[in-house]
Write a protein that holds these residues in place. Structure first.
Motif, PDB file in Angstrom:
ATOM      1  N   PRO A 121      25.919  43.660   0.655  1.00  0.00           N
ATOM      2  CA  PRO A 121      27.309  43.709   0.175  1.00  0.00           C
ATOM      3  C   PRO A 121      27.291  44.059  -1.317  1.00  0.00           C
ATOM      4  O   PRO A 121      26.552  43.425  -2.077  1.00  0.00           O
ATOM      5  CB  PRO A 121      27.797  42.265   0.389  1.00  0.00           C
ATOM      6  CG  PRO A 121      26.874  41.676   1.407  1.00  0.00           C
ATOM      7  CD  PRO A 121      25.548  42.325   1.151  1.00  0.00           C
ATOM      8  N   THR A 134      24.039  55.649   4.720  1.00  0.00           N
ATOM      9  CA  THR A 134      22.882  54.795   5.017  1.00  0.00           C
ATOM     10  C   THR A 134      21.851  55.551   5.860  1.00  0.00           C
ATOM     11  O   THR A 134      20.651  55.242   5.811  1.00  0.00           O
ATOM     12  CB  THR A 134      23.364  53.488   5.681  1.00  0.00           C
ATOM     13  OG1 THR A 134      24.394  52.947   4.851  1.00  0.00           O
ATOM     14  CG2 THR A 134      22.253  52.471   5.817  1.00  0.00           C
ATOM     15  N   CYS A 138      19.811  42.013   4.739  1.00  0.00           N
ATOM     16  CA  CYS A 138      21.235  42.182   5.095  1.00  0.00           C
ATOM     17  C   CYS A 138      21.347  43.264   6.165  1.00  0.00           C
ATOM     18  O   CYS A 138      22.016  44.288   5.992  1.00  0.00           O
ATOM     19  CB  CYS A 138      22.096  42.515   3.876  1.00  0.00           C
ATOM     20  SG  CYS A 138      22.151  41.205   2.659  1.00  0.00           S
ATOM     21  N   GLY A 187      22.714  43.591   9.198  1.00  0.00           N
ATOM     22  CA  GLY A 187      23.935  43.935   9.937  1.00  0.00           C
ATOM     23  C   GLY A 187      23.641  44.322  11.378  1.00  0.00           C
ATOM     24  O   GLY A 187      23.016  43.577  12.143  1.00  0.00           O
ATOM     25  N   SER A 188      24.051  45.522  11.772  1.00  0.00           N
ATOM     26  CA  SER A 188      23.825  46.018  13.144  1.00  0.00           C
ATOM     27  C   SER A 188      22.349  46.292  13.414  1.00  0.00           C
ATOM     28  O   SER A 188      21.987  46.618  14.548  1.00  0.00           O
ATOM     29  CB  SER A 188      24.597  47.321  13.351  1.00  0.00           C
ATOM     30  OG  SER A 188      24.084  48.306  12.457  1.00  0.00           O
ATOM     31  N   GLN A 201      32.745  39.442   4.036  1.00  0.00           N
ATOM     32  CA  GLN A 201      31.404  39.010   3.586  1.00  0.00           C
ATOM     33  C   GLN A 201      30.364  40.120   3.711  1.00  0.00           C
ATOM     34  O   GLN A 201      29.279  40.030   3.161  1.00  0.00           O
ATOM     35  CB  GLN A 201      30.926  37.726   4.291  1.00  0.00           C
ATOM     36  CG  GLN A 201      30.675  37.842   5.768  1.00  0.00           C
ATOM     37  CD  GLN A 201      31.925  37.527   6.595  1.00  0.00           C
ATOM     38  OE1 GLN A 201      33.048  37.594   6.117  1.00  0.00           O
ATOM     39  NE2 GLN A 201      31.719  37.179   7.854  1.00  0.00           N
ATOM     40  N   ALA A 259      20.807  48.747  11.830  1.00  0.00           N
ATOM     41  CA  ALA A 259      20.713  50.209  11.764  1.00  0.00           C
ATOM     42  C   ALA A 259      19.456  50.685  11.030  1.00  0.00           C
ATOM     43  O   ALA A 259      18.726  51.552  11.544  1.00  0.00           O
ATOM     44  CB  ALA A 259      21.959  50.763  11.058  1.00  0.00           C
ATOM     45  N   VAL A 298      20.074  35.347   2.614  1.00  0.00           N
ATOM     46  CA  VAL A 298      19.098  35.998   1.718  1.00  0.00           C
ATOM     47  C   VAL A 298      19.320  35.613   0.259  1.00  0.00           C
ATOM     48  O   VAL A 298      18.499  35.963  -0.590  1.00  0.00           O
ATOM     49  CB  VAL A 298      19.094  37.537   1.870  1.00  0.00           C
ATOM     50  CG1 VAL A 298      18.856  37.948   3.311  1.00  0.00           C
ATOM     51  CG2 VAL A 298      20.372  38.167   1.326  1.00  0.00           C
ATOM     52  N   CYS A 352      26.039  39.646  14.148  1.00  0.00           N
ATOM     53  CA  CYS A 352      25.183  40.785  13.744  1.00  0.00           C
ATOM     54  C   CYS A 352      23.810  40.666  14.401  1.00  0.00           C
ATOM     55  O   CYS A 352      23.265  41.647  14.925  1.00  0.00           O
ATOM     56  CB  CYS A 352      25.008  40.819  12.224  1.00  0.00           C
ATOM     57  SG  CYS A 352      26.479  41.328  11.355  1.00  0.00           S
ATOM     58  N   ASP A 390      24.695  36.483   9.636  1.00  0.00           N
ATOM     59  CA  ASP A 390      25.757  36.430  10.636  1.00  0.00           C
ATOM     60  C   ASP A 390      25.207  36.472  12.068  1.00  0.00           C
ATOM     61  O   ASP A 390      24.457  37.387  12.429  1.00  0.00           O
ATOM     62  CB  ASP A 390      26.698  37.626  10.407  1.00  0.00           C
ATOM     63  CG  ASP A 390      27.903  37.549  11.313  1.00  0.00           C
ATOM     64  OD1 ASP A 390      28.890  36.918  10.918  1.00  0.00           O
ATOM     65  OD2 ASP A 390      27.832  38.090  12.436  1.00  0.00           O
TER      66      ASP A 390
HETATM   67  C1  LIG Z   1      27.191  46.250   3.845  1.00  0.00           C
HETATM   68  S1  LIG Z   1      26.685  45.375   5.274  1.00  0.00           S
HETATM   69  C2  LIG Z   1      25.254  46.365   5.661  1.00  0.00           C
HETATM   70  C3  LIG Z   1      24.732  46.201   7.036  1.00  0.00           C
HETATM   71  C4  LIG Z   1      23.586  47.180   7.380  1.00  0.00           C
HETATM   72  N1  LIG Z   1      22.456  46.993   6.480  1.00  0.00           N
HETATM   73  C5  LIG Z   1      24.047  48.616   7.313  1.00  0.00           C
HETATM   74  O1  LIG Z   1      23.627  49.330   6.380  1.00  0.00           O
HETATM   75  O2  LIG Z   1      24.839  49.031   8.148  1.00  0.00           O
HETATM   76  C6  LIG Z   1      26.011  43.897   4.570  1.00  0.00           C
HETATM   77  C7  LIG Z   1      25.474  42.828   5.525  1.00  0.00           C
HETATM   78  O3  LIG Z   1      25.101  41.684   4.742  1.00  0.00           O
HETATM   79  C8  LIG Z   1      25.280  40.520   5.525  1.00  0.00           C
HETATM   80  N2  LIG Z   1      25.342  39.358   4.623  1.00  0.00           N
HETATM   81  C9  LIG Z   1      26.386  38.943   3.840  1.00  0.00           C
HETATM   82  N3  LIG Z   1      26.029  37.858   3.141  1.00  0.00           N
HETATM   83  C10 LIG Z   1      24.747  37.563   3.486  1.00  0.00           C
HETATM   84  C11 LIG Z   1      23.829  36.551   3.094  1.00  0.00           C
HETATM   85  N4  LIG Z   1      24.150  35.614   2.176  1.00  0.00           N
HETATM   86  N5  LIG Z   1      22.602  36.541   3.647  1.00  0.00           N
HETATM   87  C12 LIG Z   1      22.253  37.487   4.586  1.00  0.00           C
HETATM   88  N6  LIG Z   1      23.085  38.467   4.983  1.00  0.00           N
HETATM   89  C13 LIG Z   1      24.312  38.521   4.437  1.00  0.00           C
HETATM   90  C14 LIG Z   1      26.563  40.792   6.287  1.00  0.00           C
HETATM   91  O4  LIG Z   1      26.633  39.975   7.443  1.00  0.00           O
HETATM   92  C15 LIG Z   1      26.431  42.295   6.586  1.00  0.00           C
HETATM   93  O5  LIG Z   1      25.859  42.476   7.853  1.00  0.00           O
END
Ligand SMILES: C[S@@+](CC[C@H](N)C(=O)[O-])C[C@H]1O[C@@H](n2cnc3c(N)ncnc32)[C@H](O)[C@@H]1O
Length: 248
Positions: free
Chosen positions: A156, A56, A81, A83-84, A176, A86, A133, A109, A106
């Motif tokens: 995801p 990433t 999406c 997450g942290s 998730q 990042a 989303v 997050c 989340d």
């Molecule tokens: C693969 S992680 C990537 C996080 C960050 N973008 C990264 O690259 O480190 C996917 C993120 O999607 C979020 N997520 C899952 N389902 C979601 C939804 N329906 N709407 C928004 N976010 C969602 C999760 O909480 C997670 O933080």
């Protein structure tokens, strides 16, 4: 100065033993430290938050290289999406003109991402909104329809047949954050459709993808009228990034 051979006091030994036990049970070192390194930032992470990966970091560098105007202009970026946080935080730390909104469903997050933004003094330019989303993005970012310069996402994307293996290699990370629906495309379908409406004409969509999904993603780009659809490999040579532009 202490040496590895020096006897250590009992509390320190307890801490080290506990950390070793956690590591051997598959807990990421980042959860134990509460931090993850990402392109020079030290991001807040913990249980419930996906640990950002080196692949990433390349997505961020591709975004930066592919959109030279962002370096000088006041571009607006949506990190879907997040997450942290990042991706959005790294982009904002490297490109002083941009502002970024991160969307994640989340609450943990969102609070980790906000803490990282504060610590990096980026909270004036990067904000995070709790949103699903897979529903309409209008509720979260209604004022931005047709105005975004970049939509970037590492959603995801693990498909059904790979889920058991993914959960084995990341046993402590939330499912998730990994599961992208039976074919791995649930998030991409929504993101490509909504990005088309939210990008300004000529704006860029950049995605991290799983290998094997690349042809489907290019089909989605065509279906929604996105131009210049292409994919690029990661450092292992596997298809990992896909991009396209909204027609001018
Ligand atoms: C693969 S992680 C990537 C996080 C960050 N973008 C990264 O690259 O480190 C996917 C993120 O999607 C979020 N997520 C899952 N389902 C979601 C939804 N329906 N709407 C928004 N976010 C969602 C999760 O909480 C997670 O933080």
């Amino acid at each position: 100065m202490s040496r590895l051979s020096d006897p250590c006091d009992a509390p320190l030994e307890d801490v080290v033993r506990k950390a070793a036990d956690q590591l051997s049970s598959g807990k990421p070192a980042e959860y134990i430290m509460g931090r993850a390194a990402f392109l020079g930032l030290q991001l807040h992470v913990g249980p419930g938050v996906f640990v950002p990966r080196p692949e990433t970091e390349t997505l961020v560098l591709l975004a930066e290289q592919g959109i030279p105007t962002m370096r000088s202009s006041e571009a607006t970026v949506l990190d879907v999406c997040s997450g942290s946080g990042a991706i959005g935080l790294a982009l904002a730390s490297r490109l002083p003109g941009i502002r970024c909104i991160g969307l994640d469903s989340d609450a943990i997050c969102i609070s980790c991402a906000e803490a990282s933004a504060q610590e990096a003094h980026l909270e004036q330019r990067v904000r995070f909104v709790r949103a699903n989303v897979l529903s309409s993005w209008n509720r979260a970012v209604e004022d931005l329809e047709g105005h975004l310069d970049l939509v970037v996402s590492n959603p995801p994307y693990v498909r059904e047949e790979r889920l058991a293996e993914a959960c084995l290699s990341s046993p402590c990370e939330p499912v998730q954050a990994l599961y992208g629906g039976p074919s791995g495309l649930s998030f991409y379908r929504r993101i490509v459709a909504q990005a088309h409406d939210f990008l300004r004409p000529g704006g860029t969509l950049l995605l991290e993808i799983d290998d094997g999904l690349e042809d489907h993603i290019l089909e989605l780009f065509s279906k929604y009228g996105m131009e210049d659809g292409h994919w690029q490999p990661d450092f292992q040579g596997l298809p990992r990034y896909a991009g396209a532009h909204r027609a001018r």
